[in-house]
Write a protein that holds these residues in place. Structure first.
Motif, PDB file in Angstrom:
ATOM      1  N   ALA A  24      50.335  35.107  40.598  1.00 34.43           N
ATOM      2  CA  ALA A  24      49.133  34.416  40.137  1.00 34.43           C
ATOM      3  C   ALA A  24      48.434  35.225  39.054  1.00 34.43           C
ATOM      4  O   ALA A  24      48.449  36.457  39.071  1.00 34.43           O
ATOM      5  N   GLU A  25      47.818  34.505  38.137  1.00 33.57           N
ATOM      6  CA  GLU A  25      47.061  35.122  37.050  1.00 33.57           C
ATOM      7  C   GLU A  25      45.626  35.393  37.488  1.00 33.57           C
ATOM      8  O   GLU A  25      44.989  34.524  38.102  1.00 33.57           O
ATOM      9  N   LEU A  26      45.127  36.570  37.195  1.00 36.38           N
ATOM     10  CA  LEU A  26      43.738  36.908  37.497  1.00 36.38           C
ATOM     11  C   LEU A  26      42.829  36.237  36.476  1.00 36.38           C
ATOM     12  O   LEU A  26      43.127  36.225  35.276  1.00 36.38           O
ATOM     13  N   TRP A  27      41.714  35.663  36.959  1.00 32.26           N
ATOM     14  CA  TRP A  27      40.760  34.998  36.083  1.00 32.26           C
ATOM     15  C   TRP A  27      39.341  35.331  36.525  1.00 32.26           C
ATOM     16  O   TRP A  27      39.107  35.711  37.668  1.00 32.26           O
TER      17      TRP A  27
ATOM     18  N   PHE B  20      39.215  36.480  40.346  1.00 30.08           N
ATOM     19  CA  PHE B  20      39.916  35.722  41.379  1.00 30.08           C
ATOM     20  C   PHE B  20      41.355  35.458  40.951  1.00 30.08           C
ATOM     21  O   PHE B  20      41.704  35.600  39.780  1.00 30.08           O
ATOM     22  N   VAL B  21      42.161  35.014  41.917  1.00 25.38           N
ATOM     23  CA  VAL B  21      43.425  34.336  41.651  1.00 25.38           C
ATOM     24  C   VAL B  21      43.364  33.017  42.398  1.00 25.38           C
ATOM     25  O   VAL B  21      42.660  32.890  43.402  1.00 25.38           O
ATOM     26  N   SER B  22      44.103  32.044  41.898  1.00 22.19           N
ATOM     27  CA  SER B  22      44.206  30.739  42.560  1.00 22.19           C
ATOM     28  C   SER B  22      45.501  30.690  43.344  1.00 22.19           C
ATOM     29  O   SER B  22      46.557  31.058  42.817  1.00 22.19           O
ATOM     30  N   LEU B  23      45.423  30.259  44.585  1.00 19.75           N
ATOM     31  CA  LEU B  23      46.641  30.039  45.353  1.00 19.75           C
ATOM     32  C   LEU B  23      47.318  28.783  44.816  1.00 19.75           C
ATOM     33  O   LEU B  23      46.635  27.819  44.461  1.00 19.75           O
TER      34      LEU B  23
ATOM     35  N   PRO C 157      39.290  36.258  45.952  1.00 14.69           N
ATOM     36  CA  PRO C 157      38.656  37.294  45.138  1.00 14.69           C
ATOM     37  C   PRO C 157      39.503  38.575  45.140  1.00 14.69           C
ATOM     38  O   PRO C 157      40.063  38.945  46.168  1.00 14.69           O
ATOM     39  N   VAL C 158      39.588  39.209  43.984  1.00 18.76           N
ATOM     40  CA  VAL C 158      40.311  40.478  43.863  1.00 18.76           C
ATOM     41  C   VAL C 158      39.290  41.525  43.438  1.00 18.76           C
ATOM     42  O   VAL C 158      38.831  41.539  42.296  1.00 18.76           O
ATOM     43  N   LYS C 159      38.913  42.381  44.371  1.00 19.81           N
ATOM     44  CA  LYS C 159      37.829  43.317  44.113  1.00 19.81           C
ATOM     45  C   LYS C 159      38.216  44.398  43.105  1.00 19.81           C
ATOM     46  O   LYS C 159      39.396  44.668  42.877  1.00 19.81           O
TER      47      LYS C 159
END
Length: 98
Positions: free
Chosen positions: A7-10, A22-25, A72-74
């Motif tokens: 997944a791409e981080l956005w 975040f990334v989207s599942l 969320p990706v901290k």
């Protein structure tokens, strides 16, 4: 339930100044999670354990009407794994709320 995906981080548009990342599942995985039922927490969230590279942590995924579930990706994870918005990361997500 454990799933693996890339997944791409956005960055969340509503909070760009705070750089909530975040990334989207993927849609099919989001659909499977929705079908699981199980307990939901605030905002419809579900507890998960996540692994990206050598980093693991616990957090929640949140339903999003446009993207299925988002994760969320901290900052500490992004720094440890040298990830920036726009990068694609291999994610392992284990749903804990079943």
């Amino acid at each position: 339930m454990e799933v693996h995906f890339d997944a791409e981080l956005w960055i969340w548009d509503a909070r760009r100044t705070d750089t909530w990342t975040f990334v989207s599942l993927p849609g099919d995985i989001s659909d499977e999670i929705r079908e699981l039922g199980g307990p939901r927490r605030g905002f419809g969230s579900m507890r998960v354990q996540v692994r990206v590279g050598g980093t693991a942590w616990r957090t929640s995924i949140f339903p999003d009407s446009e993207r299925g579930y988002v994760l969320p990706v901290k900052r500490a994870v992004r720094q440890a794994e040298n990830l920036e918005p726009g990068d694609v990361a291999r994610m392992t997500v284990t749903v804990l709320d079943l």
